[in-house]
Design a protein around this motif. Structure first.
Motif, short mmCIF file in Angstrom:
data_model
loop_
_atom_site.label_atom_id
_atom_site.label_comp_id
_atom_site.label_asym_id
_atom_site.label_seq_id
_atom_site.Cartn_x
_atom_site.Cartn_y
_atom_site.Cartn_z
N THR A 1 0.83 -1.19 0.00
CA THR A 1 0.00 0.00 0.00
C THR A 1 0.87 1.24 0.00
O THR A 1 1.55 1.54 0.98
CB THR A 1 -0.93 0.01 1.23
N VAL A 2 0.83 1.97 -1.10
CA VAL A 2 1.60 3.21 -1.20
C VAL A 2 0.80 4.39 -0.67
O VAL A 2 1.34 5.26 0.01
CB VAL A 2 2.01 3.46 -2.67
N LEU A 3 -0.50 4.41 -0.94
CA LEU A 3 -1.33 5.55 -0.60
C LEU A 3 -2.58 5.11 0.15
O LEU A 3 -3.26 4.18 -0.27
CB LEU A 3 -1.74 6.31 -1.87
N SER A 4 -2.84 5.77 1.24
CA SER A 4 -4.10 5.61 1.98
C SER A 4 -4.86 6.93 1.91
O SER A 4 -4.28 8.00 2.11
CB SER A 4 -3.86 5.24 3.44
N VAL A 5 -6.15 6.86 1.61
CA VAL A 5 -7.01 8.04 1.58
C VAL A 5 -8.03 7.90 2.71
O VAL A 5 -8.85 6.98 2.69
CB VAL A 5 -7.72 8.19 0.22
N VAL A 6 -7.97 8.79 3.68
CA VAL A 6 -8.84 8.75 4.85
C VAL A 6 -9.96 9.77 4.68
O VAL A 6 -9.69 10.97 4.43
CB VAL A 6 -8.04 9.04 6.14
N ILE A 7 -11.21 9.30 4.81
CA ILE A 7 -12.37 10.17 4.59
C ILE A 7 -13.33 10.05 5.78
O ILE A 7 -14.06 9.06 5.88
CB ILE A 7 -13.12 9.80 3.29
N PRO A 8 -13.33 11.02 6.69
CA PRO A 8 -14.35 11.00 7.75
C PRO A 8 -15.72 11.31 7.16
O PRO A 8 -15.86 12.17 6.30
CB PRO A 8 -13.89 12.12 8.71
N MET A 9 -16.73 10.58 7.64
CA MET A 9 -18.08 10.76 7.09
C MET A 9 -19.10 10.78 8.21
O MET A 9 -19.02 9.99 9.16
CB MET A 9 -18.43 9.61 6.14
N TYR A 10 -20.07 11.68 8.08
CA TYR A 10 -21.21 11.70 8.97
C TYR A 10 -22.44 12.13 8.19
O TYR A 10 -22.53 13.27 7.71
CB TYR A 10 -20.99 12.65 10.15
N ASN A 11 -23.36 11.20 8.00
CA ASN A 11 -24.60 11.46 7.26
C ASN A 11 -24.33 12.05 5.88
O ASN A 11 -24.77 13.15 5.54
CB ASN A 11 -25.52 12.39 8.06
N GLU A 12 -23.60 11.29 5.07
CA GLU A 12 -23.20 11.75 3.74
C GLU A 12 -23.82 10.90 2.63
O GLU A 12 -23.23 10.76 1.56
CB GLU A 12 -21.67 11.74 3.60
N GLU A 13 -25.01 10.35 2.85
CA GLU A 13 -25.61 9.48 1.85
C GLU A 13 -25.88 10.19 0.53
O GLU A 13 -25.79 9.59 -0.55
CB GLU A 13 -26.91 8.86 2.38
N GLU A 14 -26.17 11.48 0.58
CA GLU A 14 -26.52 12.20 -0.64
C GLU A 14 -25.32 12.44 -1.54
O GLU A 14 -25.44 12.46 -2.77
CB GLU A 14 -27.18 13.54 -0.28
#
Length: 375
Positions: free
Chosen positions: A12-25
């Motif tokens: 794994t060269v790259l990790s992309v971290v995405i925090p999410m809260y109620n993002e269904e749309e």
């Protein structure tokens, strides 16, 4: 919190971290833009979506997307812990040699990730900030408050804090490990990352409007972020309280002189207004000073409690590792397989309360899975 290295981690060269809260749309648009960008990089990558206790269909959609996207990894927190805590959970469990953090709202363009990675590799940088060169898509009030915030934190934390840099950034493995070693609980990465002093660069972009959904940073959370930024990185408010106290003392001396003069000339009744204003002023200064002290005492209280910043409810990568360990134990040595299931990444991997561990003497004993950071 680290995990045991394996072949997948090494690749794994790259990790992309995405925090999410109620993002269904906005999730479908995010996946449709992010996936081709990462696929064109030609390197091993993982996308870590941290579901911060969403109450809508975010978790359901992530599970559906993961069926056709093996690089997507979903970490679910047991409760809503806040944006910075969710970001911490993702950074703690990322495997990549480089880690990019980005919000799910697509106001920060994922198309800039290849440029960030190329710049970091070419110049040997540990940090690449995404700088919002144009915020025309934001409201005037949002631009004004953001400008005020960055001027304030740069005045308190120093000019190393880049103006108009949010949580869209690239970090090297060395920078991530340095952040993980810090004991801070109430983290503000916009100030922590520049404080490290690692070699850094910038990638500029135009901030786009949110394509769907609502902002997760209303005025109340913006104020809380500003308070955490100031109290977490500077003792200046306490010094302000001291200066206010000195100024109030001088005002009191002036009022005392005025009061004695009024008494000497028998003009005591007209002095009631100034006395009343003086009492109100002193009371206000005292309340401000007590409030500032309370903010710092509250941070000390939180640090003394030493509670985990977040609780992991599930991690699809860990679940897959447990399943593989269980299968290996069943095919070979069942006892060895059970032992593997009880240990992961140097800390206990305990099941959810609904499924107590095998051989447990007390099935009703409550357990918790995936404790987060402690200071």
């Amino acid at each position: 919190m680290t995990e045991a290295p394996n072949a997948t981690t090494a690749a794994t060269v790259l990790s992309v971290v995405i925090p999410m809260y109620n993002e269904e749309e906005v999730l479908p648009a995010l996946v449709s833009r992010l996936r081709p960008v990462l696929a064109d990089l030609g390197v091993g990558y993982e996308v870590i979506a941290v579901d911060d206790g969403s109450t809508d269909r975010t978790a359901e959609l992530l599970a559906a997307f993961r069926l056709g996207w093996p690089e997507l990894r979903v970490i679910g927190l047991r409760r809503n812990s806040g944006h910075q805590a969710a970001l911490t959970a993702g950074l703690d469990r990322a495997h990549g040699a480089y880690v990019v953090s980005i919000d799910a709202d697509l106001q920060d363009p994922p198309e800039k990730i290849p440029e960030m990675l190329a710049l970091a590799r070419a110049e040997g940088l540990d940090i690449v900030y995404g700088i919002r060169a144009d915020r025309a898509s934001d409201t005037g009030f949002k631009r004004w408050t953001a400008g005020l915030y960055y001027r304030l934190v740069r005045r308190l934390a120093g000019p190393s804090v880049p103006a108009q840099a949010g949580d869209f950034r690239l970090l090297s493995r060395a920078a991530v490990d340095a952040l993980k070693a810090l004991p801070d609980q109430q983290r503000v990465y916009r100030l922590l990352v520049p404080w490290l002093g690692f070699p850094s660069g910038e990638v500029r972009y135009e901030r786009a409007p949110r394509p769907a959904g609502q902002s997760k940073y209303p005025l109340g959370r913006m104020i809380r972020l500003a308070v955490d930024s100031v109290t977490g990185f500077s003792a200046a408010p306490l010094r302000i309280a001291t200066w206010l106290g000195g100024f109030a003392f001088l005002v009191c001396l002036g009022l005392m002189v005025y009061t004695l003069s009024a008494h000497a000339f028998q003009h005591t009744v007209p002095g009631w207004t100034s006395l009343f204003i003086g009492v109100l002023f002193i009371g206000a200064v005292q309340l401000i000073c007590v409030g500032l002290l309370g903010e710092y005492v509250g941070r000390i209280y939180t640090a003394v409690q030493n509670r985990p910043t977040y609780f992991i409810g599930h991690d699809t990568a860990a679940d897959a590792a447990d399943a593989a360990a269980g299968a290996a134990g069943t095919a070979g040595d069942p006892a060895a397989g059970a032992a593997k299931r009880t240990s992961r990444a140097g800390h206990p991997a305990v099941p959810s309360p609904a499924s107590p561990p095998e051989g447990s003497a007390d099935p009703a004993t409550p357990v918790s899975q995936g404790l987060g950071r402690r200071s």
